[in-house]
Design an enzyme around this catalytic site. Structure first.
Site, short mmCIF file in Angstrom:
data_model
loop_
_atom_site.label_atom_id
_atom_site.label_comp_id
_atom_site.label_asym_id
_atom_site.label_seq_id
_atom_site.Cartn_x
_atom_site.Cartn_y
_atom_site.Cartn_z
N PRO A 202 -15.52 -4.65 3.37
CA PRO A 202 -16.74 -4.86 4.17
C PRO A 202 -17.81 -3.81 3.89
O PRO A 202 -19.00 -4.04 4.11
CB PRO A 202 -16.24 -4.77 5.62
CG PRO A 202 -14.99 -3.93 5.53
CD PRO A 202 -14.36 -4.31 4.21
N LEU A 203 -17.35 -2.64 3.40
CA LEU A 203 -18.30 -1.56 3.06
C LEU A 203 -18.47 -1.43 1.55
O LEU A 203 -19.02 -0.45 1.08
CB LEU A 203 -17.80 -0.23 3.65
CG LEU A 203 -17.64 -0.22 5.17
CD1 LEU A 203 -17.01 1.10 5.63
CD2 LEU A 203 -18.99 -0.41 5.85
N GLY A 204 -17.95 -2.38 0.81
CA GLY A 204 -18.08 -2.33 -0.64
C GLY A 204 -16.81 -1.87 -1.34
O GLY A 204 -16.75 -1.85 -2.56
N GLY A 205 -15.80 -1.43 -0.58
CA GLY A 205 -14.51 -1.06 -1.19
C GLY A 205 -14.53 0.32 -1.81
O GLY A 205 -15.13 1.25 -1.27
N PHE A 206 -13.91 0.43 -2.99
CA PHE A 206 -13.72 1.75 -3.61
C PHE A 206 -15.05 2.41 -3.98
O PHE A 206 -15.14 3.63 -4.09
CB PHE A 206 -12.81 1.63 -4.84
CG PHE A 206 -11.42 1.20 -4.48
CD1 PHE A 206 -10.53 2.10 -3.90
CD2 PHE A 206 -11.00 -0.11 -4.66
CE1 PHE A 206 -9.24 1.73 -3.54
CE2 PHE A 206 -9.71 -0.51 -4.31
CZ PHE A 206 -8.85 0.41 -3.74
N THR A 207 -16.08 1.60 -4.19
CA THR A 207 -17.42 2.15 -4.41
C THR A 207 -18.29 1.66 -3.26
O THR A 207 -18.84 0.56 -3.32
CB THR A 207 -18.01 1.63 -5.74
OG1 THR A 207 -17.00 1.74 -6.74
CG2 THR A 207 -19.24 2.39 -6.15
N PRO A 208 -18.41 2.45 -2.19
CA PRO A 208 -19.13 1.96 -1.01
C PRO A 208 -20.56 1.49 -1.33
O PRO A 208 -21.19 1.97 -2.27
CB PRO A 208 -19.10 3.16 -0.06
CG PRO A 208 -17.87 3.92 -0.46
CD PRO A 208 -17.75 3.73 -1.95
N LEU A 209 -21.02 0.52 -0.57
CA LEU A 209 -22.31 -0.15 -0.79
C LEU A 209 -23.45 0.85 -0.95
O LEU A 209 -23.55 1.81 -0.19
CB LEU A 209 -22.64 -1.03 0.42
CG LEU A 209 -21.77 -2.25 0.65
CD1 LEU A 209 -22.00 -2.79 2.07
CD2 LEU A 209 -22.09 -3.32 -0.39
N TYR B 246 0.87 -1.18 0.00
CA TYR B 246 0.00 0.00 0.00
C TYR B 246 0.91 1.24 0.00
O TYR B 246 1.52 1.58 1.00
CB TYR B 246 -0.92 0.03 1.22
CG TYR B 246 -1.91 -1.12 1.30
CD1 TYR B 246 -2.29 -1.83 0.16
CD2 TYR B 246 -2.48 -1.49 2.51
CE1 TYR B 246 -3.19 -2.87 0.23
CE2 TYR B 246 -3.40 -2.52 2.59
CZ TYR B 246 -3.74 -3.22 1.44
OH TYR B 246 -4.64 -4.25 1.52
N1 LIG Z 1 -6.60 -8.93 0.88
C1 LIG Z 1 -6.95 -8.12 -0.09
O1 LIG Z 1 -6.80 -8.45 -1.27
C2 LIG Z 1 -7.52 -6.79 0.23
C3 LIG Z 1 -8.15 -6.03 -0.79
C4 LIG Z 1 -8.69 -4.82 -0.46
C5 LIG Z 1 -8.64 -4.35 0.85
N2 LIG Z 1 -8.03 -5.09 1.83
C6 LIG Z 1 -8.02 -4.65 3.24
O2 LIG Z 1 -9.36 -4.46 3.64
C7 LIG Z 1 -9.51 -3.17 4.25
C8 LIG Z 1 -10.92 -2.66 3.99
O3 LIG Z 1 -11.14 -2.51 2.61
P1 LIG Z 1 -11.32 -1.10 1.89
O4 LIG Z 1 -10.82 0.00 2.76
O5 LIG Z 1 -10.75 -1.20 0.55
O6 LIG Z 1 -12.87 -1.02 1.68
P2 LIG Z 1 -14.13 -0.76 2.66
O7 LIG Z 1 -13.71 -0.81 4.08
O8 LIG Z 1 -15.19 -1.65 2.19
O9 LIG Z 1 -14.57 0.71 2.24
C9 LIG Z 1 -13.71 1.79 2.21
C10 LIG Z 1 -14.41 2.89 1.43
O10 LIG Z 1 -15.59 3.28 2.12
C11 LIG Z 1 -15.51 4.66 2.47
N3 LIG Z 1 -16.08 4.75 3.83
C12 LIG Z 1 -15.59 4.21 4.96
N4 LIG Z 1 -16.41 4.49 6.00
C13 LIG Z 1 -17.43 5.22 5.50
C14 LIG Z 1 -18.57 5.80 6.07
N5 LIG Z 1 -18.83 5.67 7.38
N6 LIG Z 1 -19.42 6.48 5.27
C15 LIG Z 1 -19.17 6.60 3.95
N7 LIG Z 1 -18.11 6.07 3.33
C16 LIG Z 1 -17.22 5.38 4.11
C17 LIG Z 1 -14.07 5.03 2.40
O11 LIG Z 1 -13.89 6.38 2.06
P3 LIG Z 1 -13.36 7.46 3.13
O12 LIG Z 1 -11.88 7.28 3.19
O13 LIG Z 1 -13.77 8.75 2.52
O14 LIG Z 1 -14.03 7.20 4.42
C18 LIG Z 1 -13.57 4.12 1.29
O15 LIG Z 1 -13.87 4.70 0.03
C19 LIG Z 1 -8.42 -2.33 3.58
O16 LIG Z 1 -8.10 -1.21 4.36
C20 LIG Z 1 -7.30 -3.33 3.47
O17 LIG Z 1 -6.56 -3.35 4.69
C21 LIG Z 1 -7.49 -6.30 1.53
#
Ligand SMILES: NC(=O)c1ccc[n+]([C@@H]2O[C@H](COP(=O)([O-])OP(=O)(O)OC[C@H]3O[C@@H](n4cnc5c(N)ncnc54)[C@H](OP(=O)(O)O)[C@@H]3O)[C@@H](O)[C@H]2O)c1
Length: 295
Positions: free
Chosen positions: A215-222, A64
């Site tokens: 868990p929140l849908g990733g780059f395009t939140p749910l 990262y």
């Molecule tokens: N093993 C793998 O291949 C893999 C792949 C992807 C990710 N990961 C791990 O999984 C973790 C979680 O995944 P992720 O961060 O990609 O996705 P996520 O947790 O599903 O969602 C993150 C996205 O949701 C937004 N968000 C978070 N809280 C919010 C809220 N309360 N209201 C509105 N939007 C919100 C964030 O934007 P803001 O920053 O603006 O809040 C960001 O765009 C990563 O940090 C990483 O450590 C692992």
């Protein structure tokens, strides 16, 4: 007692007790998970607030940035509290253009563990996930014997406490368990994406943690009317409902929602206090039912 305490705990590998609501650091790097963040001080503040709020499980990787989130974690939190569990992942590297490339040779994996140790300021890493790169849009079949044996060798040398797998199929988990003890599996899963339903329950029976990424849908939140209906009714946000549903889904699920914003972090951690009534759970179960392997 912090809100995070209400999420409960799950013991990783028999000796590391993780509060079930943790934090994923990926969003702290720059756009496209490449380069530094726009506001490094804000990123440090998010990490410090997470730990001050009771989070003791942080997910990261040296790819990262690369190296950016590990440097931020070290700057914000070192020397680490004894109960802080930092989980990293190896198996990929970043091209100069930001591309994600497999890095699965024994040499690359060994360098990756040493890079993580150095950049995090650790002598031993609590958990290292081997991140499979076989599939493009999800897990793909292929033997993980060689890379996992290389990681198990680093564990025998004392550099790695526990080993997990990421982006893997059930067959790869079985193969992995014949090579070394697997303490966690990190795959794509959330209320709308439930291909791993059967796997989660199987891992629960074996005492293995399941850590959903995105868990929140990733780059395009749910975005789902089912989610927002329940949220409106409970006076919560859709993101809180999505996290509360995961916490309730299975006791072996550990959450690592990612955010670069303190306001979102606080909102997400408060999800541990949200009780979902039975009729809400039934409505939420319907959202991703068509994606479930159990359907
Ligand atoms: N093993 C793998 O291949 C893999 C792949 C992807 C990710 N990961 C791990 O999984 C973790 C979680 O995944 P992720 O961060 O990609 O996705 P996520 O947790 O599903 O969602 C993150 C996205 O949701 C937004 N968000 C978070 N809280 C919010 C809220 N309360 N209201 C509105 N939007 C919100 C964030 O934007 P803001 O920053 O603006 O809040 C960001 O765009 C990563 O940090 C990483 O450590 C692992």
């Amino acid at each position: 007692m912090t809100p995070v305490d209400k999420s409960g705990t799950f013991t990783l590998g028999g000796d590391r007790s993780a509060r079930r609501l943790g934090y994923g650091a990926m969003q702290l790097a720059g756009p496209g998970v490449f380069g530094p963040p726009k506001d490094p001080e804000a990123a440090l503040a998010v990490l410090r607030e997470a730990v001050a709020s009771g989070v003791n499980h942080i997910d990261t990787s040296d790819f990262y940035g690369p190296h950016v989130t590990n440097h931020l974690i070290r700057k914000a939190l070192h020397p680490y509290a004894d109960d802080l569990i930092i989980v990293t992942k190896i198996g990929a590297r970043r091209g100069a253009d930001g591309s994600w490339q497999p890095a699965f040779s024994a040499k690359e994996l060994t360098e990756a563990v040493h890079d993580n140790l150095r950049n995090l300021g650790l002598n031993v890493i609590d958990v290292v996930n081997l991140r499979s790169m076989f599939g493009i849009h999800g897990p793909g079949e292929g033997s993980i014997e060689e890379p996992l044996s290389a990681l198990a060798e680093l564990q025998r040398k004392g550099l790695v406490r526990h080993i997990g797998l990421s982006n893997v199929t059930p067959a790869q988990i079985e193969e992995g368990r014949r090579i070394c003890k697997i303490v966690c599996v990190q795959n794509h899963y959330n209320v709308a994406q439930r291909a791993d339903d059967v796997l989660i329950d199987k891992l629960a029976r074996r005492g293995i943690a399941y850590v959903p990424f995105f868990p929140l849908g990733g780059f395009t939140p749910l975005q789902s009317s089912g989610l927002s209906d329940v949220a409106r009714r409970l006076g919560a946000t859709s993101m809180q409902v999505a996290l509360a549903w995961l916490l309730r889904r299975a006791h072996n699920i550990l959450l690592i929602p990612g955010t670069s914003s303190i306001a979102h972090l606080r909102e997400n951690l408060a999800a541990a206090e949200l009780d979902l009534p039975e009729d809400a759970v039934i409505a939420l179960d319907r959202i991703g039912a068509h994606t479930s392997a159990a359907a």
